[in-house]
Design a protein around this motif. Structure first.
Motif, mmCIF file in Angstrom:
data_model
loop_
_atom_site.group_PDB
_atom_site.id
_atom_site.type_symbol
_atom_site.label_atom_id
_atom_site.label_comp_id
_atom_site.label_asym_id
_atom_site.label_seq_id
_atom_site.Cartn_x
_atom_site.Cartn_y
_atom_site.Cartn_z
ATOM 1 N N UNK A 144 41.566 34.735 34.570
ATOM 2 C CA UNK A 144 41.184 34.120 35.840
ATOM 3 C C UNK A 144 42.147 32.972 36.136
ATOM 4 N N UNK A 145 42.656 32.936 37.338
ATOM 5 C CA UNK A 145 43.604 31.894 37.741
ATOM 6 C C UNK A 145 42.909 30.586 38.113
ATOM 7 N N UNK A 146 41.735 30.684 38.709
ATOM 8 C CA UNK A 146 41.018 29.518 39.225
ATOM 9 C C UNK A 146 40.565 28.608 38.083
ATOM 10 N N UNK A 147 40.919 27.327 38.107
ATOM 11 C CA UNK A 147 40.534 26.414 37.026
ATOM 12 C C UNK A 147 39.017 26.239 36.947
ATOM 13 N N UNK A 148 38.527 26.102 35.716
ATOM 14 C CA UNK A 148 37.129 25.789 35.515
ATOM 15 C C UNK A 148 36.169 26.954 35.657
ATOM 16 N N UNK A 149 36.680 28.163 35.802
ATOM 17 C CA UNK A 149 35.828 29.348 35.961
ATOM 18 C C UNK A 149 35.981 30.224 34.730
ATOM 19 N N UNK A 152 41.446 46.837 46.264
ATOM 20 C CA UNK A 152 41.841 45.431 46.234
ATOM 21 C C UNK A 152 42.433 45.154 44.859
ATOM 22 N N UNK A 153 43.677 44.743 44.800
ATOM 23 C CA UNK A 153 44.282 44.539 43.481
ATOM 24 C C UNK A 153 45.229 43.348 43.454
ATOM 25 N N UNK A 154 45.336 42.783 42.250
ATOM 26 C CA UNK A 154 46.129 41.578 42.035
ATOM 27 C C UNK A 154 47.524 41.935 41.530
ATOM 28 N N UNK A 155 48.577 41.552 42.244
ATOM 29 C CA UNK A 155 49.932 41.779 41.736
ATOM 30 C C UNK A 155 50.161 41.085 40.392
ATOM 31 N N UNK A 156 49.472 39.971 40.174
ATOM 32 C CA UNK A 156 49.615 39.212 38.929
ATOM 33 C C UNK A 156 48.356 39.424 38.088
ATOM 34 N N UNK A 157 48.293 40.572 37.429
ATOM 35 C CA UNK A 157 47.143 40.973 36.616
ATOM 36 C C UNK A 157 47.628 41.136 35.184
ATOM 37 N N UNK A 158 47.024 40.407 34.240
ATOM 38 C CA UNK A 158 47.487 40.427 32.858
ATOM 39 C C UNK A 158 46.716 41.412 31.984
ATOM 40 N N UNK A 159 45.842 42.209 32.584
ATOM 41 C CA UNK A 159 45.045 43.175 31.835
ATOM 42 C C UNK A 159 45.363 44.601 32.251
ATOM 43 N N UNK A 178 46.670 37.982 46.194
ATOM 44 C CA UNK A 178 47.829 37.206 45.751
ATOM 45 C C UNK A 178 47.464 35.951 44.970
ATOM 46 N N UNK A 179 46.203 35.509 45.063
ATOM 47 C CA UNK A 179 45.828 34.246 44.435
ATOM 48 C C UNK A 179 44.810 34.440 43.313
ATOM 49 N N UNK A 180 44.814 35.632 42.714
ATOM 50 C CA UNK A 180 43.861 35.925 41.642
ATOM 51 C C UNK A 180 44.519 36.740 40.542
ATOM 52 N N UNK A 181 43.951 36.617 39.344
ATOM 53 C CA UNK A 181 44.356 37.458 38.224
ATOM 54 C C UNK A 181 43.397 38.647 38.127
ATOM 55 N N UNK A 182 43.117 39.123 36.931
ATOM 56 C CA UNK A 182 42.358 40.368 36.778
ATOM 57 C C UNK A 182 40.900 40.266 37.234
ATOM 58 N N UNK A 229 37.547 34.736 41.024
ATOM 59 C CA UNK A 229 38.788 33.976 41.182
ATOM 60 C C UNK A 229 38.943 33.463 42.613
ATOM 61 N N UNK A 230 40.139 33.028 42.937
ATOM 62 C CA UNK A 230 40.386 32.392 44.235
ATOM 63 C C UNK A 230 40.183 33.317 45.425
ATOM 64 N N UNK A 231 40.299 34.633 45.210
ATOM 65 C CA UNK A 231 40.150 35.589 46.309
ATOM 66 C C UNK A 231 38.750 36.180 46.401
ATOM 67 N N UNK A 232 37.779 35.570 45.743
ATOM 68 C CA UNK A 232 36.425 36.118 45.736
ATOM 69 C C UNK A 232 35.859 36.270 47.149
ATOM 70 N N UNK A 233 36.065 35.264 47.991
ATOM 71 C CA UNK A 233 35.546 35.334 49.362
ATOM 72 C C UNK A 233 36.185 36.473 50.135
ATOM 73 N N UNK A 234 37.487 36.652 49.952
ATOM 74 C CA UNK A 234 38.192 37.750 50.611
ATOM 75 C C UNK A 234 37.632 39.095 50.157
#
Length: 251
Positions: free
Chosen positions: A147-152, A189-196, A220-224, A229-234
């Motif tokens: 997860x990219x978003x801090x504190x989550x 819906x997929x993350x270009x920056x996914x580490x999994x 673009x603003x989320x990981x796996x 993450x940051x794109x949850x609302x989207x």
């Protein structure tokens, strides 16, 4: 078997539009709960099962196989089918694999697919040793919490059980083989920056399904674990709009 606090399944009875929600491998319903609750707030009937072996201890997961996870998803589908006129399947990671399988197994019952960083294939060279390694080492380091978003944080296991992982690979093979059977509308819906999950999974889906209606959204603003993450609302907005569109079209 004690279920971890926060890992409980979620169910809501609403309209005759149903949403089948599937969480990922080593995770729990917690990762999909905000999306499930948003669907419930929109009035949909929702089922988010806790997959067998998940939400307790990683050793429990090693005692299960992919057919057990599928059975739980299929049971939830059956509940929805008894209440709803339209059903959309939603899944993230391995949950996306299971949602895809639901669409393959119930082509006339599942009217659409929402897939978030779905898993269909892994090219990690280390997996070649898995058939043997699973009998020697029970688990390896965790794949959770990308997860990219801090504190989550994600409520998931601190270890990855290898027998269960090998079973998941068998499910990938079957579902990937049968991707051309998918004709339902698809929202990917997929993350270009996914580490999994590698990006080739999304490319494979888009290339192999037979659906004429395919929508791709980049996160673009989320990981796996993009639902937390940051794109949850989207993700929530796109999912609701997709469900409303495909169920209205089939009415």
């Amino acid at each position: 078997m004690n279920v971890l606090p926060g890992a409980e399944p979620f169910a809501h009875d609403g309209t005759r539009t149903g949403v089948l929600v599937c969480h990922g491998f080593t995770g729990s319903p917690q990762s999909m709960l905000p999306l499930a609750k948003r669907c419930a707030a929109e009035g949909f009937t929702v089922r988010l099962p806790r997959l067998p072996g998940h939400g307790t201890h990683w050793k429990d997961l090693n005692r299960t196989r992919w057919t057990d996870w599928w059975s739980a998803v299929d049971d939830a589908y059956t509940e929805l089918a008894q209440r709803c006129d339209h059903i959309v399947a939603v899944g993230m990671s391995m949950g996306g694999t299971l949602a895809t399988l639901a669409a393959q197994q119930h082509p006339h019952g599942i009217g659409g697919l929402v897939l978030i960083n779905p898993a269909y294939v892994m090219r990690d060279i280390r997996l070649k040793a898995l058939p043997v390694l699973q009998h020697v080492v029970p688990s390896i380091a965790s794949i959770a919490g990308d997860i990219k978003k801090p504190g989550v944080s994600e409520l998931a296991y601190e270890r990855t059980p290898l027998r269960a992982l090998q079973s998941q690979r068998r499910m990938w093979e079957q579902v990937t083989r049968d991707l051309p059977q998918i004709t339902q509308p698809v929202l990917l819906l997929h993350s270009p920056d996914d580490h999994v999950v590698p990006p080739e999974c999304s490319a494979l889906l888009l290339a192999r399904v037979s659906s004429a209606d395919k929508t791709e959204v980049l996160l673009h603003d989320s990981y796996h674990v993009a639902t937390l993450d940051n794109d949850a609302q989207l993700i929530e907005d796109e999912t609701v709009q997709f469900i409303q569109r495909v169920t209205a079209a089939s009415s």
